[in-house]
Design a protein around this motif. Structure first.
Motif, mmCIF file in Angstrom:
data_model
loop_
_atom_site.group_PDB
_atom_site.id
_atom_site.type_symbol
_atom_site.label_atom_id
_atom_site.label_comp_id
_atom_site.label_asym_id
_atom_site.label_seq_id
_atom_site.Cartn_x
_atom_site.Cartn_y
_atom_site.Cartn_z
ATOM 1 N N LYS A 1 -9.445 10.965 14.376
ATOM 2 C CA LYS A 1 -8.117 11.140 14.930
ATOM 3 C C LYS A 1 -8.177 11.980 16.199
ATOM 4 O O LYS A 1 -9.056 12.837 16.363
ATOM 5 C CB LYS A 1 -7.181 11.804 13.921
ATOM 6 C CG LYS A 1 -7.605 13.206 13.472
ATOM 7 C CD LYS A 1 -6.643 13.737 12.413
ATOM 8 C CE LYS A 1 -7.099 15.092 11.880
ATOM 9 N NZ LYS A 1 -6.196 15.590 10.800
ATOM 10 N N GLY B 1 -3.202 18.329 7.477
ATOM 11 C CA GLY B 1 -3.748 16.976 7.615
ATOM 12 C C GLY B 1 -2.805 16.069 8.358
ATOM 13 O O GLY B 1 -2.611 14.923 7.978
ATOM 14 N N PHE B 2 -2.230 16.539 9.429
ATOM 15 C CA PHE B 2 -1.229 15.767 10.170
ATOM 16 C C PHE B 2 -1.764 14.396 10.531
ATOM 17 O O PHE B 2 -2.796 14.251 11.159
ATOM 18 C CB PHE B 2 -0.824 16.510 11.441
ATOM 19 C CG PHE B 2 0.162 15.756 12.267
ATOM 20 C CD1 PHE B 2 -0.192 15.217 13.485
ATOM 21 C CD2 PHE B 2 1.464 15.575 11.828
ATOM 22 C CE1 PHE B 2 0.723 14.508 14.261
ATOM 23 C CE2 PHE B 2 2.388 14.867 12.585
ATOM 24 C CZ PHE B 2 2.001 14.335 13.813
ATOM 25 N N GLY B 3 -1.004 13.385 10.128
ATOM 26 C CA GLY B 3 -1.370 12.020 10.451
ATOM 27 C C GLY B 3 -2.433 11.442 9.557
ATOM 28 O O GLY B 3 -2.713 10.255 9.642
ATOM 29 N N GLU B 4 -3.044 12.249 8.699
ATOM 30 C CA GLU B 4 -4.061 11.693 7.830
ATOM 31 C C GLU B 4 -3.405 11.263 6.540
ATOM 32 O O GLU B 4 -2.918 12.093 5.769
ATOM 33 C CB GLU B 4 -5.176 12.691 7.524
ATOM 34 C CG GLU B 4 -6.232 12.085 6.587
ATOM 35 C CD GLU B 4 -7.484 12.917 6.460
ATOM 36 O OE1 GLU B 4 -7.501 14.042 7.003
ATOM 37 O OE2 GLU B 4 -8.448 12.447 5.832
ATOM 38 N N LEU B 5 -3.362 9.975 6.351
ATOM 39 C CA LEU B 5 -2.802 9.415 5.130
ATOM 40 C C LEU B 5 -3.927 9.016 4.197
ATOM 41 O O LEU B 5 -4.958 8.499 4.628
ATOM 42 C CB LEU B 5 -1.943 8.185 5.443
ATOM 43 C CG LEU B 5 -0.801 8.353 6.425
ATOM 44 C CD1 LEU B 5 0.048 7.099 6.481
ATOM 45 C CD2 LEU B 5 0.041 9.561 6.058
ATOM 46 N N ILE C 1 1.098 7.952 16.138
ATOM 47 C CA ILE C 1 2.328 8.674 15.834
ATOM 48 C C ILE C 1 2.837 9.192 17.170
ATOM 49 O O ILE C 1 2.096 9.824 17.921
ATOM 50 C CB ILE C 1 2.095 9.866 14.890
ATOM 51 C CG1 ILE C 1 1.706 9.386 13.494
ATOM 52 C CG2 ILE C 1 3.350 10.744 14.808
ATOM 53 C CD1 ILE C 1 1.390 10.518 12.542
ATOM 54 N N LEU D 1 3.590 6.699 11.057
ATOM 55 C CA LEU D 1 2.339 6.132 11.548
ATOM 56 C C LEU D 1 2.523 4.642 11.747
ATOM 57 O O LEU D 1 2.840 3.926 10.791
ATOM 58 C CB LEU D 1 1.226 6.433 10.534
ATOM 59 C CG LEU D 1 -0.220 6.296 10.985
ATOM 60 C CD1 LEU D 1 -0.515 7.262 12.118
ATOM 61 C CD2 LEU D 1 -1.156 6.572 9.820
ATOM 62 N N LEU E 1 -9.376 7.174 6.678
ATOM 63 C CA LEU E 1 -9.365 7.693 8.035
ATOM 64 C C LEU E 1 -10.786 7.797 8.590
ATOM 65 O O LEU E 1 -11.667 8.388 7.972
ATOM 66 C CB LEU E 1 -8.707 9.067 8.076
ATOM 67 C CG LEU E 1 -8.606 9.725 9.446
ATOM 68 C CD1 LEU E 1 -7.628 8.956 10.340
ATOM 69 C CD2 LEU E 1 -8.177 11.180 9.331
ATOM 70 N N LEU F 1 0.828 -1.194 0.000
ATOM 71 C CA LEU F 1 0.000 0.000 0.000
ATOM 72 C C LEU F 1 0.866 1.249 0.000
ATOM 73 O O LEU F 1 1.839 1.346 0.738
ATOM 74 C CB LEU F 1 -0.907 0.018 1.228
ATOM 75 C CG LEU F 1 -2.015 -1.027 1.262
ATOM 76 C CD1 LEU F 1 -2.628 -1.108 2.648
ATOM 77 C CD2 LEU F 1 -3.088 -0.703 0.234
ATOM 78 N N TYR G 1 -8.352 3.862 11.385
ATOM 79 C CA TYR G 1 -8.579 3.747 9.953
ATOM 80 C C TYR G 1 -9.479 2.538 9.694
ATOM 81 O O TYR G 1 -9.465 1.570 10.457
ATOM 82 C CB TYR G 1 -7.252 3.543 9.202
ATOM 83 C CG TYR G 1 -6.468 4.804 8.961
ATOM 84 C CD1 TYR G 1 -5.703 5.370 9.969
ATOM 85 C CD2 TYR G 1 -6.491 5.419 7.715
ATOM 86 C CE1 TYR G 1 -4.974 6.533 9.737
ATOM 87 C CE2 TYR G 1 -5.768 6.586 7.477
ATOM 88 C CZ TYR G 1 -5.014 7.127 8.505
ATOM 89 O OH TYR G 1 -4.298 8.274 8.269
ATOM 90 N N PHE H 1 -4.751 6.564 1.214
ATOM 91 C CA PHE H 1 -4.196 5.330 0.685
ATOM 92 C C PHE H 1 -4.702 5.021 -0.713
ATOM 93 O O PHE H 1 -5.849 5.295 -1.061
ATOM 94 C CB PHE H 1 -4.563 4.153 1.595
ATOM 95 C CG PHE H 1 -3.762 4.078 2.852
ATOM 96 C CD1 PHE H 1 -4.082 4.848 3.951
ATOM 97 C CD2 PHE H 1 -2.661 3.233 2.926
ATOM 98 C CE1 PHE H 1 -3.332 4.785 5.117
ATOM 99 C CE2 PHE H 1 -1.905 3.159 4.082
ATOM 100 C CZ PHE H 1 -2.241 3.932 5.177
ATOM 101 N N GLY H 2 -3.833 4.389 -1.488
ATOM 102 C CA GLY H 2 -4.244 3.778 -2.725
ATOM 103 C C GLY H 2 -4.828 2.403 -2.445
ATOM 104 O O GLY H 2 -4.892 1.974 -1.286
ATOM 105 N N LEU I 1 -7.025 2.000 2.810
ATOM 106 C CA LEU I 1 -7.503 2.449 4.118
ATOM 107 C C LEU I 1 -8.056 3.864 4.044
ATOM 108 O O LEU I 1 -7.622 4.686 3.239
ATOM 109 C CB LEU I 1 -6.356 2.419 5.124
ATOM 110 C CG LEU I 1 -6.052 1.081 5.755
ATOM 111 C CD1 LEU I 1 -5.346 0.175 4.774
ATOM 112 C CD2 LEU I 1 -5.193 1.267 7.006
ATOM 113 N N PHE J 1 -5.134 7.439 15.909
ATOM 114 C CA PHE J 1 -5.974 7.384 14.727
ATOM 115 C C PHE J 1 -6.694 6.043 14.636
ATOM 116 O O PHE J 1 -6.200 5.027 15.130
ATOM 117 C CB PHE J 1 -5.118 7.551 13.458
ATOM 118 C CG PHE J 1 -4.220 8.754 13.484
ATOM 119 C CD1 PHE J 1 -3.008 8.721 14.160
ATOM 120 C CD2 PHE J 1 -4.581 9.927 12.846
ATOM 121 C CE1 PHE J 1 -2.171 9.826 14.197
ATOM 122 C CE2 PHE J 1 -3.752 11.039 12.878
ATOM 123 C CZ PHE J 1 -2.551 10.981 13.554
#
Lengths: 114, 114
Positions: free
Chosen positions: B49, A99-103, B94, B102, B46, A90, B36, A105-106, B44, B34
């Motif tokens: 958080k 958006g700290f910590g907000e990833l 984190i 993360l 979010l 991933l 997810y 994803f594909g 994934l 967080f």
């Protein structure tokens, strides 16, 4: 707005071969993360790139490597494939600021090693 | 080093029942937490958080979580689940030590039955 895109979606390799996985982050995102999701093992952190530099690396052998290009897209390379490398890989991106910590994803690249 | 423990690998529940998915973390420094969600064959997304402020955090799809520093927990709750909530849920942390990496728990599969 396009999300994180990964290619290929599925691939099959044999032991000892090499593979390259590709990731395009969301437009404007400068950070790219790679995770390995193997069956029953959750997500294991592989690599983090930001502004073209490798910022952090997970506990994986050196045959896992990657890079980030000037357009912030990224590649993950795995050399000398082993059976246990079979997993969903991933990619995620973030803007690292608000958006700290907000990833984001594909949908992943599913690698099967035979 | 920080780590995340999700105590339940699978939680079966009937539709419209309440649910709690447990998450505990370990870290010697301040943390950001967080949750997810991963729906089948997807990446994934979010849910919610906790960065600072109120310890009760509300997220999307009716989920909420409470940060409990004394118990080092960040449990996820929903008062009434739907079939569509069936998915894998990951808790992540984190550590506030500038790694900005993360770290995910092993995941909890929520299985909602009619």
């Amino acid at each position: 707005e396009a999300g994180v895109t990964q290619s290929p979606t599925h691939l099959i390799k044999t032991r000892g071969q090499q593979v390259t996985l590709r990731c395009s982050p969301i437009s404007g995102h400068t950070s790219v993360y790679w995770y390995q999701q193997a069956l029953g093992l959750g997500l294991q952190f592989l690599l983090w790139y930001d502004e073209g530099e490798e910022r952090n690396r997970g506990n994986f052998p050196p045959r896992f490597s990657g890079r980030q290009f000037p357009n912030y897209s990224s590649e993950l390379n795995v050399n000398a494939l082993e059976l246990e490398d079979s997993a969903l890989y991933l990619c995620a991106s973030s803007d690292g600021g608000q958006g700290f910590g907000e990833l984001f994803f594909g949908e992943g690249s599913r690698l099967t090693v035979l | 080093a920080q780590s995340v423990t999700q105590l339940d690998s699978q939680v079966p529940v009937f539709e419209e029942a309440p649910v709690e998915l447990r998450c505990n973390y370990s870290s010697s420094v301040s943390v950001y937490l967080f949750w997810y969600v991963q729906y089948p064959n997807q990446g994934l997304q979010l849910l919610l958080k906790y960065l600072s402020g109120s310890t009760l955090v509300k997220g999307i799809n009716g989920f909420e979580a409470e940060f409990n520093k004394s118990q080092t927990s960040f449990h996820l709750r929903k008062p009434s689940v739907h079939i569509s909530d069936t998915a894998e849920y990951f808790c992540a942390v984190i550590a506030g030590d500038s790694s900005y990496k993360l770290i995910f728990g092993s995941g909890t599969r929520l299985l909602v039955r009619p």
